[in-house]
Design a protein around this motif. Structure first.
Motif, mmCIF file in Angstrom:
data_model
loop_
_atom_site.group_PDB
_atom_site.id
_atom_site.type_symbol
_atom_site.label_atom_id
_atom_site.label_comp_id
_atom_site.label_asym_id
_atom_site.label_seq_id
_atom_site.Cartn_x
_atom_site.Cartn_y
_atom_site.Cartn_z
ATOM 1 N N ASN A 1 0.852 -1.191 0.000
ATOM 2 C CA ASN A 1 0.000 0.000 0.000
ATOM 3 C C ASN A 1 0.890 1.244 0.000
ATOM 4 O O ASN A 1 1.664 1.453 0.918
ATOM 5 N N ASN B 1 -1.271 4.090 4.411
ATOM 6 C CA ASN B 1 -2.134 4.335 5.563
ATOM 7 C C ASN B 1 -1.757 3.299 6.615
ATOM 8 O O ASN B 1 -1.828 2.106 6.315
ATOM 9 N N VAL C 1 -4.853 3.652 -3.261
ATOM 10 C CA VAL C 1 -6.035 4.528 -3.161
ATOM 11 C C VAL C 1 -5.675 5.998 -2.896
ATOM 12 O O VAL C 1 -6.449 6.887 -3.215
ATOM 13 N N TYR C 2 -4.479 6.239 -2.334
ATOM 14 C CA TYR C 2 -4.082 7.632 -2.073
ATOM 15 C C TYR C 2 -3.106 8.147 -3.135
ATOM 16 O O TYR C 2 -2.297 9.035 -2.871
ATOM 17 N N LYS D 1 -18.547 4.769 -2.843
ATOM 18 C CA LYS D 1 -17.959 3.433 -3.002
ATOM 19 C C LYS D 1 -17.804 3.057 -4.481
ATOM 20 O O LYS D 1 -18.413 2.101 -4.975
HETATM 21 C C1 LIG Z 1 -5.321 1.869 2.402
HETATM 22 C C2 LIG Z 1 -6.771 1.814 2.079
HETATM 23 N N1 LIG Z 1 -7.207 0.917 1.182
HETATM 24 C C3 LIG Z 1 -8.503 0.827 0.856
HETATM 25 C C4 LIG Z 1 -9.447 1.650 1.423
HETATM 26 C C5 LIG Z 1 -10.901 1.486 1.045
HETATM 27 O O1 LIG Z 1 -11.279 2.321 0.024
HETATM 28 P P1 LIG Z 1 -12.821 2.373 -0.445
HETATM 29 O O2 LIG Z 1 -13.516 3.338 0.450
HETATM 30 O O3 LIG Z 1 -12.764 2.808 -1.868
HETATM 31 O O4 LIG Z 1 -13.377 0.994 -0.298
HETATM 32 C C6 LIG Z 1 -9.036 2.592 2.375
HETATM 33 C C7 LIG Z 1 -10.045 3.454 3.027
HETATM 34 O O5 LIG Z 1 -9.803 4.041 4.060
HETATM 35 C C8 LIG Z 1 -7.667 2.674 2.706
HETATM 36 O O6 LIG Z 1 -7.233 3.562 3.614
#
Ligand SMILES: Cc1ncc(COP(=O)(O)O)c(C=O)c1O
Length: 383
Positions: free
Chosen positions: A168, A172, A202-203, A242
């Motif tokens: 990731n 996060n 995602v970020y 979503k």
């Molecule tokens: C590292 C990470 N992956 C995935 C997600 C989930 O993303 P989504 O809201 O698009 O399901 C998050 C949401 O906080 C996240 O922080």
């Protein structure tokens, strides 16, 4: 209701998450909630207009299983522009119900019972239950003290049963990012050991100080075995919608879609049309690093005069802070005290480990209006 029916849980270790607990406590006490990761501001009104227009235009029935073609084309174009990687919209991009669904779908597509999956801790909370649901075995590798990936340890964790690595970046909760050398190490390990990679990006549009986001899609040998996942919820400030996507080479996408088809089948239609229209202008996502860097800097400057020690924040909308000069309480206890006594909610770092370790660190989310951040900073100034 008769509650006598007993059966063994598929996920016996899963309970209510700390995010829910802390958000409930924040609501109960009137604390400024910098816990859970979602913006308290609205998305661009043009995006709402585009979705509304799509509804009025009658885009309200099932879309194609893989996603609305114009959105898949917009995603392919964005990846090409930013990462110089070419994905075919028809066979290599799938629109999903959030990144959460994309990650579970990718895990179910590749992990067979008894397969090992390497994860890096601290980690996002859905990874471990996802792997367990697939019958996989989680192999956790802790990050270094300064929240980097120790590649030698990752290499040492690879064994004959290792099937995949889940990474990731931007990360996060730590806010660190993977650099070119990291991606090259990942690529080498994945190729040598013939592993799949699930790359949670995602970020991707929140990387600061002029650094680029390094995507697994930019490294051809890595991309050939990777599921690259991103989320419109994060990018366009619409976490409640979503909608996300997974980009992966055709053979991987083929298997991914078999699961997707029977998990959700499709993702809501008008949002997809609206997002496709909105993405015709790249400015909103290209402007995101500057937008969030400004919030990061307001928050960091505000905390500079407190006894919090701020950790590096290279990306995401999270700031980690070491509170050991303020208190020696365990992290969960400190986060509760901060909520009830100071009026600001944070998340303990220990919540992101399978076997919690205590380092005296909490995570704040700065995806908030400037006035929300200022109110939180006023309260935190006492520390
Ligand atoms: C590292 C990470 N992956 C995935 C997600 C989930 O993303 P989504 O809201 O698009 O399901 C998050 C949401 O906080 C996240 O922080």
């Amino acid at each position: 209701m008769d509650a006598s029916v007993q059966f063994p849980s598929r996920l016996p270790r899963v309970g209510t998450t700390i995010f829910t607990v802390m958000s409930a406590l924040a609501a109960q006490t009137g604390a400024v909630n910098l816990g859970q990761g979602f913006p308290d501001f609205d998305c661009d009104p043009r995006l709402v207009d585009a979705v509304t227009e799509a509804m009025r235009a009658g885009h309200n029935q099932y879309p194609p299983m893989a996603g609305v073609p114009s959105l898949r084309a917009a995603i392919a174009q964005k990846i090409e522009r930013l990462y110089r990687a070419s994905y075919d919209r028809d066979h290599e991009i799938t629109v999903t119900a959030g990144a959460t669904q994309a990650i579970l779908t990718a895990v179910l597509a590749i992990v067979r019972p008894g397969d090992e999956v390497i994860v890096i801790e601290p980690l996002y909370d859905s990874y471990v239950p996802n792997i367990e649901l697939a019958g996989g075995v989680v192999v956790g590798v802790p990050m270094t003290e300064d929240f980097r990936i120790p590649w030698d340890e990752v290499r040492a964790a690879v064994g004959p049963r290792t099937r995949a690595i889940l990474v990731n970046s931007p990360h996060n909760p730590s806010g660190t990012i993977l650099r070119d050398a990291d991606l090259r190490e990942l690529e080498a390990i994945a190729v040598e050991a013939d592993l799949f990679v699930i790359s949670d990006e995602v970020y991707e549009h929140m990387v600061f100080d002029g650094e680029p986001h390094r995507s697994a899609s930019s490294y051809p040998a890595l991309a050939a075995r990777s599921f690259v996942i991103s989320s419109f919820g994060k990018t366009f400030h619409v976490t409640g919608w979503k909608v996300a996507y997974c980009a992966a080479p055709a053979p991987l996408t083929h298997e991914f879609r078999k699961i997707h088809q029977f998990m959700v089948f499709t993702v809501n239609t008008p949002m997809q049309h609206g997002l496709a229209r909105f993405m015709e202008d790249p400015a909103p996502y290209l402007g995101l690093p500057a937008f969030y860097q400004c919030k990061r800097d307001i928050f960091r400057e505000g905390l500079a005069s407190t006894r919090f020690r701020l950790l590096r924040c290279e990306g995401t909308y999270f700031q980690m802070a070491d509170y050991s000069a303020i208190s020696d309480a365990p992290e969960a206890e400190f986060a509760k005290w901060l909520t009830t006594e100071i009026g600001v909610t944070a998340i303990p770092l220990s919540a992101f480990f399978q076997h919690p370790v205590e380092r005296g660190i909490v995570r704040f989310c700065f995806a908030k209006k400037d006035e929300t951040l200022r109110l939180a900073l006023e309260r935190l100034a006492k520390l």
